[in-house]
Design a protein around this motif. Structure first.
Motif, mmCIF file in Angstrom:
data_model
loop_
_atom_site.group_PDB
_atom_site.id
_atom_site.type_symbol
_atom_site.label_atom_id
_atom_site.label_comp_id
_atom_site.label_asym_id
_atom_site.label_seq_id
_atom_site.Cartn_x
_atom_site.Cartn_y
_atom_site.Cartn_z
ATOM 1 N N TYR A 152 0.811 -1.226 0.000
ATOM 2 C CA TYR A 152 0.000 0.000 0.000
ATOM 3 C C TYR A 152 0.840 1.271 0.000
ATOM 4 O O TYR A 152 0.681 2.143 0.845
ATOM 5 N N PHE A 153 1.753 1.378 -0.949
ATOM 6 C CA PHE A 153 2.568 2.585 -1.097
ATOM 7 C C PHE A 153 3.382 2.898 0.152
ATOM 8 O O PHE A 153 3.759 4.033 0.373
ATOM 9 N N SER A 154 3.594 1.923 0.978
ATOM 10 C CA SER A 154 4.339 1.974 2.243
ATOM 11 C C SER A 154 3.570 2.693 3.346
ATOM 12 O O SER A 154 4.141 3.055 4.363
ATOM 13 N N GLN A 155 2.275 2.877 3.169
ATOM 14 C CA GLN A 155 1.474 3.503 4.223
ATOM 15 C C GLN A 155 1.454 2.637 5.476
ATOM 16 O O GLN A 155 1.475 1.417 5.392
ATOM 17 N N MET A 156 1.403 3.298 6.590
ATOM 18 C CA MET A 156 1.328 2.630 7.883
ATOM 19 C C MET A 156 -0.014 3.020 8.502
ATOM 20 O O MET A 156 -0.134 4.079 9.125
ATOM 21 N N PRO A 157 -1.043 2.185 8.333
ATOM 22 C CA PRO A 157 -2.403 2.577 8.700
ATOM 23 C C PRO A 157 -2.618 2.886 10.171
ATOM 24 O O PRO A 157 -3.493 3.681 10.504
ATOM 25 N N TYR A 158 -1.855 2.303 11.068
ATOM 26 C CA TYR A 158 -2.057 2.550 12.491
ATOM 27 C C TYR A 158 -1.165 3.672 13.016
ATOM 28 O O TYR A 158 -1.155 3.958 14.184
#
Length: 182
Positions: A152-158
């Protein structure tokens, strides 16, 4: 099954591909410290070699003896190791056993839950990545090392949707001789 494995390797070759990224789930390969379960994986490595493929190995998940999971937690393999040296010790054994693997990748998708529990942590992953890369380069100076592939594009959801790649750059990623997988 070996016959399925052979068909898969031949299909890769028939497509004109040379590189194969293969998961090495640490909890399955070393369920207890220094007790390895490698028969199936050895067969896969031999099949890749027979077909002239270029394997990229990635060691992911923690073995039960190394997990930082709290007592009673589920999915203990999805927590990072309690000590990076435990990961490094096993990783170096795998590199010695599979010398034909062209690149070694450190972990898989540490920017998302459930691959790095209890939540993603760029600083903790950087510590594991940099220590692992240094140990590999000391023992195998010509062996390329790759950072984990990011989802996910290196996103960090938390972590407020921050980008792990940016945080790893802030930790010094660009100053290291590493492949960045994305």
């Amino acid at each position: 099954a070996p016959e399925v494995q052979e068909l898969q390797m031949q299909a890769v070759k028939d497509l004109g591909l040379d590189w194969v990224r293969i998961a090495m789930h640490w909890a399955l390969l070393e369920p207890q410290k220094d007790q390895f379960n490698l028969a199936a994986f050895d067969a896969a490595a031999e099949s890749m070699q027979r077909h002239g493929l270029k394997p990229v190995g990635f060691l992911a998940g923690s073995a039960p003896f190394a997990s930082s999971a709290p007592p009673g937690a589920e999915h203990v393999d999805q927590y990072p190791p309690k000590n990076p040296q435990l990961y490094i010790d096993s990783l170096l054994k795998f590199i010695q056993r599979y010398p034909d693997f062209r690149v070694w990748q450190i972990w898989n998708e540490p920017n998302i839950y459930p691959y790095w529990r209890p939540k993603e942590d760029a600083k903790a992953y950087a510590k594991l990545l940099f220590a692992s890369a240094e140990a590999i380069k000391q023992r195998y100076p010509d062996k390329p090392v790759a950072a984990a592939g990011m989802a996910y594009f290196s996103q960090m959801p938390y972590t407020n949707n921050e980008l792990m790649l940016k945080l790893l750059l802030d930790e010094g990623l660009a100053k290291r001789d590493l492949i960045v997988a994305y």
